[in-house]
Design a protein around this motif. Structure first.
Motif, PDB file in Angstrom:
ATOM      1  N   ALA A 199      54.367  27.149  59.996  1.00 38.53           N
ATOM      2  CA  ALA A 199      55.644  27.786  60.328  1.00 38.53           C
ATOM      3  C   ALA A 199      55.505  29.297  60.278  1.00 38.53           C
ATOM      4  O   ALA A 199      54.771  29.839  59.442  1.00 38.53           O
ATOM      5  CB  ALA A 199      56.735  27.343  59.356  1.00 38.53           C
ATOM      6  N   GLU A 200      56.224  29.952  61.168  1.00 36.45           N
ATOM      7  CA  GLU A 200      56.317  31.400  61.180  1.00 36.45           C
ATOM      8  C   GLU A 200      57.778  31.793  61.039  1.00 36.45           C
ATOM      9  O   GLU A 200      58.633  31.262  61.752  1.00 36.45           O
ATOM     10  CB  GLU A 200      55.764  31.969  62.483  1.00 36.45           C
ATOM     11  CG  GLU A 200      55.850  33.487  62.560  1.00 36.45           C
ATOM     12  CD  GLU A 200      55.292  34.022  63.870  1.00 36.45           C
ATOM     13  OE1 GLU A 200      54.523  35.005  63.804  1.00 36.45           O
ATOM     14  OE2 GLU A 200      55.609  33.459  64.937  1.00 36.45           O
ATOM     15  N   LEU A 231      53.492  33.657  57.901  1.00 36.60           N
ATOM     16  CA  LEU A 231      52.938  32.430  58.488  1.00 36.60           C
ATOM     17  C   LEU A 231      52.495  31.561  57.321  1.00 36.60           C
ATOM     18  O   LEU A 231      51.672  31.994  56.509  1.00 36.60           O
ATOM     19  CB  LEU A 231      51.732  32.740  59.360  1.00 36.60           C
ATOM     20  CG  LEU A 231      51.951  33.032  60.834  1.00 36.60           C
ATOM     21  CD1 LEU A 231      50.667  33.572  61.438  1.00 36.60           C
ATOM     22  CD2 LEU A 231      52.396  31.779  61.574  1.00 36.60           C
ATOM     23  N   THR A 234      60.002  29.615  63.622  1.00 35.65           N
ATOM     24  CA  THR A 234      59.218  28.949  64.657  1.00 35.65           C
ATOM     25  C   THR A 234      58.238  27.974  64.021  1.00 35.65           C
ATOM     26  O   THR A 234      57.460  28.350  63.138  1.00 35.65           O
ATOM     27  CB  THR A 234      58.423  29.982  65.486  1.00 35.65           C
ATOM     28  OG1 THR A 234      59.325  30.955  66.010  1.00 35.65           O
ATOM     29  CG2 THR A 234      57.688  29.307  66.628  1.00 35.65           C
ATOM     30  N   ASN A 235      58.288  26.734  64.478  1.00 37.52           N
ATOM     31  CA  ASN A 235      57.295  25.739  64.076  1.00 37.52           C
ATOM     32  C   ASN A 235      56.142  25.811  65.069  1.00 37.52           C
ATOM     33  O   ASN A 235      56.320  25.575  66.261  1.00 37.52           O
ATOM     34  CB  ASN A 235      57.925  24.345  64.067  1.00 37.52           C
ATOM     35  CG  ASN A 235      56.907  23.240  63.918  1.00 37.52           C
ATOM     36  OD1 ASN A 235      56.845  22.347  64.739  1.00 37.52           O
ATOM     37  ND2 ASN A 235      56.111  23.298  62.870  1.00 37.52           N
ATOM     38  N   LYS A 236      54.973  26.156  64.584  1.00 37.23           N
ATOM     39  CA  LYS A 236      53.817  26.348  65.466  1.00 37.23           C
ATOM     40  C   LYS A 236      52.901  25.130  65.518  1.00 37.23           C
ATOM     41  O   LYS A 236      52.093  25.006  66.437  1.00 37.23           O
ATOM     42  CB  LYS A 236      53.041  27.589  65.024  1.00 37.23           C
ATOM     43  CG  LYS A 236      53.909  28.852  65.047  1.00 37.23           C
ATOM     44  CD  LYS A 236      53.164  30.075  64.582  1.00 37.23           C
ATOM     45  CE  LYS A 236      52.325  30.670  65.672  1.00 37.23           C
ATOM     46  NZ  LYS A 236      53.130  31.264  66.762  1.00 37.23           N
ATOM     47  N   ALA A 237      53.041  24.238  64.525  1.00 30.89           N
ATOM     48  CA  ALA A 237      52.247  23.009  64.496  1.00 30.89           C
ATOM     49  C   ALA A 237      52.871  22.064  63.480  1.00 30.89           C
ATOM     50  O   ALA A 237      53.562  22.498  62.561  1.00 30.89           O
ATOM     51  CB  ALA A 237      50.788  23.304  64.126  1.00 30.89           C
ATOM     52  N   THR A 272      63.199  27.634  66.681  1.00 33.07           N
ATOM     53  CA  THR A 272      62.288  26.899  67.548  1.00 33.07           C
ATOM     54  C   THR A 272      61.484  25.939  66.675  1.00 33.07           C
ATOM     55  O   THR A 272      60.312  26.174  66.349  1.00 33.07           O
ATOM     56  CB  THR A 272      61.345  27.866  68.309  1.00 33.07           C
ATOM     57  OG1 THR A 272      62.113  28.925  68.880  1.00 33.07           O
ATOM     58  CG2 THR A 272      60.613  27.133  69.422  1.00 33.07           C
TER      59      THR A 272
END
Length: 198
Positions: free
Chosen positions: A106-107, A98, A155-158, A121
């Motif tokens: 991003a993860e 992360l 994965t984009n988390k923010a 994602t």
């Protein structure tokens, strides 16, 4: 794990001519020239934070667009990493990270499974960053995962800023890959699979 984990790929098509050399046990030194400035910046971050020594020279049909150069660089880099890993004995196999960059987060999770797959994602609020189409980041990572024979979840988390979103993804990929390719001191000489092969 005492063998040198270094490999070179020279990929030539009617659209691109790409030379890649990777050292999995490097110090993060990068020499990158793809003709696409922002892409060079991202690949330099991948090398630095993945502790990969990375040399990439790509000549492509940039007068058409950047697609072929970006995608084929992903293919060549994935192939080089696959070759450098050999039979994957003694590596950790799995990696995850992360990584924030200001408001972006991003993860990335990677499995050197031998079964290529990507789950992407990531949403960009604008179609271009620098001179690069943001849709090309998915093309790069897809090509990289397929040629690298790995399962890759990005994965984009923010995030709101395209530069930050892309850079956090590349840095997270770097850290996850670094973990996955690392020698596992508890599993020296062992292929990390119940199948006995990856």
């Amino acid at each position: 794990m005492t063998q040198q984990r270094i490999a070179s790929i020279h990929r030539v098509t009617g659209e691109t001519d790409i030379a890649v050399t990777v050292n999995l046990d490097g110090t993060g030194v990068a020499s990158i020239d793809t003709g696409v400035g922002f892409f060079d910046h991202m690949l330099t971050a991948l090398a630095r934070h993945g502790m990969l020594d990375l040399d990439i020279v790509a000549k492509g049909d940039l007068h058409v667009d950047f697609h072929h150069t970006v995608e084929d660089t992903g293919i060549a880099l994935g192939q080089a990493i696959t070759r450098a890993l050999g039979d994957k004995r003694g590596v950790r196999r799995f990696g995850h990270a992360l990584v924030p960059l200001d408001e972006a987060l991003a993860e990335v999770v990677v499995d050197l499974s031998g079964r290529p797959f990507i789950a992407w994602t990531v949403d960009f609020p604008a179609p271009v960053v620098g001179e690069m189409d943001t849709e090309l980041f998915e093309e790069f990572f897809r090509a990289f995962a397929m040629a690298g024979m790995m399962t890759l979840h990005v994965t984009n988390k923010a995030g709101r800023n395209c530069h930050h979103i892309a850079e956090s993804a590349f840095k997270a990929a770097a850290r996850a890959l670094r973990m996955a390719v690392e020698p596992d001191p508890r599993a020296s000489g062992v292929v990390p699979s119940t199948k006995g092969v990856l």
